[in-house]
Design a protein around this motif. Structure first.
Motif, short mmCIF file in Angstrom:
data_model
loop_
_atom_site.label_atom_id
_atom_site.label_comp_id
_atom_site.label_asym_id
_atom_site.label_seq_id
_atom_site.Cartn_x
_atom_site.Cartn_y
_atom_site.Cartn_z
N TYR A 2 1.80 15.81 -11.74
CA TYR A 2 3.15 15.96 -11.21
C TYR A 2 3.71 14.62 -10.72
O TYR A 2 4.82 14.22 -11.08
CB TYR A 2 3.16 16.97 -10.05
CG TYR A 2 4.48 17.06 -9.34
CD1 TYR A 2 5.55 17.74 -9.90
CD2 TYR A 2 4.69 16.43 -8.11
CE1 TYR A 2 6.77 17.81 -9.26
CE2 TYR A 2 5.89 16.49 -7.46
CZ TYR A 2 6.94 17.18 -8.04
OH TYR A 2 8.15 17.24 -7.40
N TRP A 3 2.94 13.93 -9.86
CA TRP A 3 3.44 12.75 -9.19
C TRP A 3 3.60 11.53 -10.09
O TRP A 3 4.59 10.80 -9.97
CB TRP A 3 2.56 12.39 -8.00
CG TRP A 3 2.78 13.30 -6.85
CD1 TRP A 3 1.93 14.26 -6.39
CD2 TRP A 3 3.95 13.38 -6.03
NE1 TRP A 3 2.49 14.92 -5.32
CE2 TRP A 3 3.73 14.39 -5.07
CE3 TRP A 3 5.16 12.69 -5.99
CZ2 TRP A 3 4.67 14.72 -4.11
CZ3 TRP A 3 6.09 13.02 -5.03
CH2 TRP A 3 5.84 14.03 -4.11
N ALA A 4 2.65 11.28 -10.95
CA ALA A 4 2.70 10.05 -11.77
C ALA A 4 3.97 9.96 -12.60
O ALA A 4 4.70 8.96 -12.51
CB ALA A 4 1.45 9.93 -12.63
N PRO A 5 4.32 10.99 -13.41
CA PRO A 5 5.56 10.88 -14.20
C PRO A 5 6.81 10.82 -13.33
O PRO A 5 7.76 10.10 -13.65
CB PRO A 5 5.57 12.14 -15.07
CG PRO A 5 4.24 12.76 -14.95
CD PRO A 5 3.58 12.20 -13.74
N SER A 24 0.82 -1.21 0.00
CA SER A 24 0.00 0.00 0.00
C SER A 24 0.85 1.26 0.00
O SER A 24 0.38 2.32 -0.40
CB SER A 24 -0.93 0.01 1.21
OG SER A 24 -0.16 0.00 2.41
N GLY A 25 2.08 1.18 0.44
CA GLY A 25 2.96 2.35 0.46
C GLY A 25 3.41 2.78 -0.92
O GLY A 25 3.93 3.88 -1.09
N GLY A 26 3.20 1.95 -1.92
CA GLY A 26 3.65 2.25 -3.27
C GLY A 26 2.61 2.90 -4.15
O GLY A 26 2.79 2.99 -5.35
N ARG A 27 1.54 3.38 -3.57
CA ARG A 27 0.48 3.97 -4.39
C ARG A 27 0.80 5.43 -4.73
O ARG A 27 1.46 6.13 -3.96
CB ARG A 27 -0.86 3.85 -3.71
CG ARG A 27 -0.99 4.65 -2.44
CD ARG A 27 -2.36 4.42 -1.80
NE ARG A 27 -2.50 5.24 -0.62
CZ ARG A 27 -2.03 4.95 0.57
NH1 ARG A 27 -1.35 3.84 0.75
NH2 ARG A 27 -2.20 5.75 1.59
N THR A 28 0.30 5.86 -5.86
CA THR A 28 0.49 7.23 -6.31
C THR A 28 -0.54 8.13 -5.62
O THR A 28 -1.70 7.75 -5.50
CB THR A 28 0.30 7.32 -7.84
OG1 THR A 28 1.16 6.36 -8.44
CG2 THR A 28 0.64 8.69 -8.37
N PRO A 29 -0.15 9.32 -5.18
CA PRO A 29 -1.10 10.22 -4.53
C PRO A 29 -2.27 10.57 -5.45
O PRO A 29 -2.10 10.66 -6.67
CB PRO A 29 -0.28 11.48 -4.22
CG PRO A 29 1.13 11.04 -4.26
CD PRO A 29 1.20 9.89 -5.20
N GLY A 30 -3.43 10.79 -4.87
CA GLY A 30 -4.62 11.11 -5.65
C GLY A 30 -4.63 12.54 -6.15
O GLY A 30 -5.20 12.84 -7.20
#
Length: 134
Positions: free
Chosen positions: A73-76, A62-68
């Motif tokens: 910004y976060w995904a790339p 669960s710690g490896g999820r991308t912020p909502g």
């Protein structure tokens, strides 16, 4: 983000301490190797990468999820981190090194760190007695 450390993180220090107590000797952050592995056993050509689940996108926790929020910004950014990790691991393997990746979620309890120490010892061909946690 300027406070994010690139070396000597809490996880690295915890693992290094346990490895040292078990009598294993190693080098830290070899800058001449691709990806600057966190812990290196030069004679055995074993490079250990200690990775945080969030920053390196661990898919199995669960710690490896991308912020909502702020996905653009976060995904790339996080995908590039994971891609760079894979590239550097391939480079190390190409140079004849073994790569052992240890994830943050694998080191939650002291007994987990001791198991990892045993795993490292078996990879380098050493027999060690794991000291009791204090």
């Amino acid at each position: 983000m300027s406070r994010i450390k690139g070396r000597d993180t809490k996880l690295e220090r915890k693992l290094r301490s346990c490895l040292h107590k078990a009598g294993l000797r190693f080098r830290v952050c070899r800058t001449d190797l691709p990806g600057r592995p966190d812990i290196v056993f030069p004679r055995q050509k074993l490079a250990i990468q200690v990775r945080g689940c969030f920053w390196h996108q661990h898919h199995n926790c669960s710690g490896g999820r991308t912020p909502g929020s702020n996905q653009s910004y976060w995904a790339p950014k996080l995908q590039r981190n994971a891609q760079r990790d894979a590239e550097k691991d391939v480079e190390l393997i190409g140079l004849g090194w073994q790569v052992l990746v240890i994830w943050e979620c694998e080191m939650r309890a002291p007994s987990d760190v001791e198991k990892i120490t045993g795993k490292v010892a078996s990879r380098i061909g050493k027999k060690v007695e794991i000291p009791e946690s204090s």
